[in-house]
Design an enzyme around this catalytic site. Structure first.
Site, PDB file in Angstrom:
ATOM      1  N   SER A 143       0.854  -1.208   0.000  1.00 37.83           N
ATOM      2  CA  SER A 143       0.000   0.000   0.000  1.00 37.83           C
ATOM      3  C   SER A 143       0.879   1.243   0.000  1.00 37.83           C
ATOM      4  O   SER A 143       2.071   1.166   0.328  1.00 37.83           O
ATOM      5  CB  SER A 143      -0.841   0.005   1.286  1.00 37.83           C
ATOM      6  OG  SER A 143      -1.438   1.260   1.499  1.00 37.83           O
ATOM      7  N   TYR A 156      -3.167  -0.696  10.066  1.00 37.71           N
ATOM      8  CA  TYR A 156      -3.017  -1.033   8.647  1.00 37.71           C
ATOM      9  C   TYR A 156      -1.609  -0.676   8.147  1.00 37.71           C
ATOM     10  O   TYR A 156      -0.939  -1.488   7.503  1.00 37.71           O
ATOM     11  CB  TYR A 156      -4.083  -0.278   7.860  1.00 37.71           C
ATOM     12  CG  TYR A 156      -4.113  -0.552   6.372  1.00 37.71           C
ATOM     13  CD1 TYR A 156      -4.660  -1.729   5.880  1.00 37.71           C
ATOM     14  CD2 TYR A 156      -3.604   0.374   5.469  1.00 37.71           C
ATOM     15  CE1 TYR A 156      -4.703  -1.974   4.515  1.00 37.71           C
ATOM     16  CE2 TYR A 156      -3.649   0.134   4.105  1.00 37.71           C
ATOM     17  CZ  TYR A 156      -4.202  -1.037   3.626  1.00 37.71           C
ATOM     18  OH  TYR A 156      -4.238  -1.283   2.275  1.00 37.71           O
ATOM     19  N   LYS A 160       1.313  -3.112   6.653  1.00 38.71           N
ATOM     20  CA  LYS A 160       1.799  -3.014   5.270  1.00 38.71           C
ATOM     21  C   LYS A 160       3.304  -2.735   5.222  1.00 38.71           C
ATOM     22  O   LYS A 160       4.010  -3.262   4.369  1.00 38.71           O
ATOM     23  CB  LYS A 160       1.012  -1.934   4.515  1.00 38.71           C
ATOM     24  CG  LYS A 160      -0.452  -2.319   4.280  1.00 38.71           C
ATOM     25  CD  LYS A 160      -0.553  -3.535   3.372  1.00 38.71           C
ATOM     26  CE  LYS A 160      -1.984  -3.958   3.104  1.00 38.71           C
ATOM     27  NZ  LYS A 160      -2.108  -5.075   2.171  1.00 38.71           N
TER      28      LYS A 160
END
Ligand code: NDP
Length: 253
Positions: A143, A156, A160
């Site tokens: 990401s 998150y 990532k």
């Protein structure tokens, strides 16, 4: 059993970016395995891809947080196709909860799915690739949160960024076996994960002003990048993170 096509497993390939990746690889002639927690959705997506691209496709129930289910999915793939050439670690979640409010359970689930899931799938598939001695390709869908974060993206972004370094570690370990590991880092892509945000008119305007390409990304934009890294011509690309964001992160203001 097919012996003519290479075989690609895409975790979380039922919809969104994973489905775009599966479609692009199928259009290049790869046979496809779609692995997601929802067996019916996996089978429906696999059937649609098989029909459209004229390849073989299987949909298998597999929660990437569960090692037993990963092993079973790999065995089912090998029983049907006899080989695994490509793994795409795409399955992921993003709960969008403020880092000061997030429950431990939610935080752990994000790490478990995005990071530990990619670790388990890669380790188990790579062992099969090594014993087959035909090399392979492993792609990690990371990401823009490898480089930037946000108050509601703490879990998150940590997962990532972790995936990115996991990819590099596997690239070093597996390179001698002819297995390459690379990451594709999508920018802003319209899927179920992000629809609630990007379909608001003011945010659609933001994209036009901020992304040099002048549009939001599509799952096929990511699928095409993955297909490129899975091509025979990419055999010397290893340990790289490829940003696919229409130029978004090159803008300095
Ligand atoms: P979606 O929510 O549309 O799709 C997520 C997929 O992951 C679904 O197929 C889902 O299937 C699967 N999945 C979720 N949890 C699990 C699990 N435990 N085991 C197996 N499969 C699982 O998301 P996107 O398509 O947007 O995202 C795909 C990947 O791309 C993710 O890793 C995401 O972080 C990344 N990404 C997305 C961006 C975007 O803008 N959309 C930007 C950058 C990266 P099911 O529910 O059936 O299990």
């Amino acid at each position: 059993m097919s012996d003519k096509n290479k075989v690609a497993i895409i975790t979380g390939g039922t919809r969104g970016i994973g489905y775009g990746i599966a479609t692009c690889l199928a259009n290049k002639g790869f046979d496809i395995v779609i692995a997601s927690t929802n067996e019916k959705a996996a089978q429906t997506s696999a059937a649609a891809i098989a029909k459209e691209a004229g390849v073989e496709a299987l949909g298998i129930a597999c929660d990437v947080t569960q090692q037993v289910q990963i092993d079973a999915m790999i065995e089912q793939t090998l029983t049907h196709f006899g080989q695994i050439d490509i793994l795409v670690n795409n399955a992921g979640i993003c709960p969008f909860v403020d880092i000061m409010e997030i429950d431990e359970a939610v935080f752990r689930k994000t790490l478990d799915t995005n990071l530990t899931g990619a670790f388990l799938c890669t380790q188990r598939v790579a062992r099969k690739m090594i014993s087959r001695e035909k090399g392979g390709r492993i792609i990690f869908i990371t990401s823009l949160c490898v480089n930037v974060a946000g108050a509601t993206l703490g879990d998150y972004a940590a997962s990532k960024a972790g995936m990115h370094m996991l990819m590099k570690s596997f690239a070093i370990a597996l390179g001698p076996h002819g297995i390459t590991c690379n990451a594709v880092a999508p920018g802003m892509i319209l899927t179920d994960m992000t629809r609630h945000h990007w379909e608001k008119p003011e945010n659609a305007e933001f994209i036009k002003g901020r992304v040099p390409a002048g549009r939001i990304g599509t799952p096929e934009d990511i699928g095409n990048a993955v297909a490129m890294l899975c091509s025979d011509e990419s055999s010397y690309i290893n340990g790289v993170g490829l940003i696919v964001d229409g130029g978004h992160q090159t803008v300095c203001t």
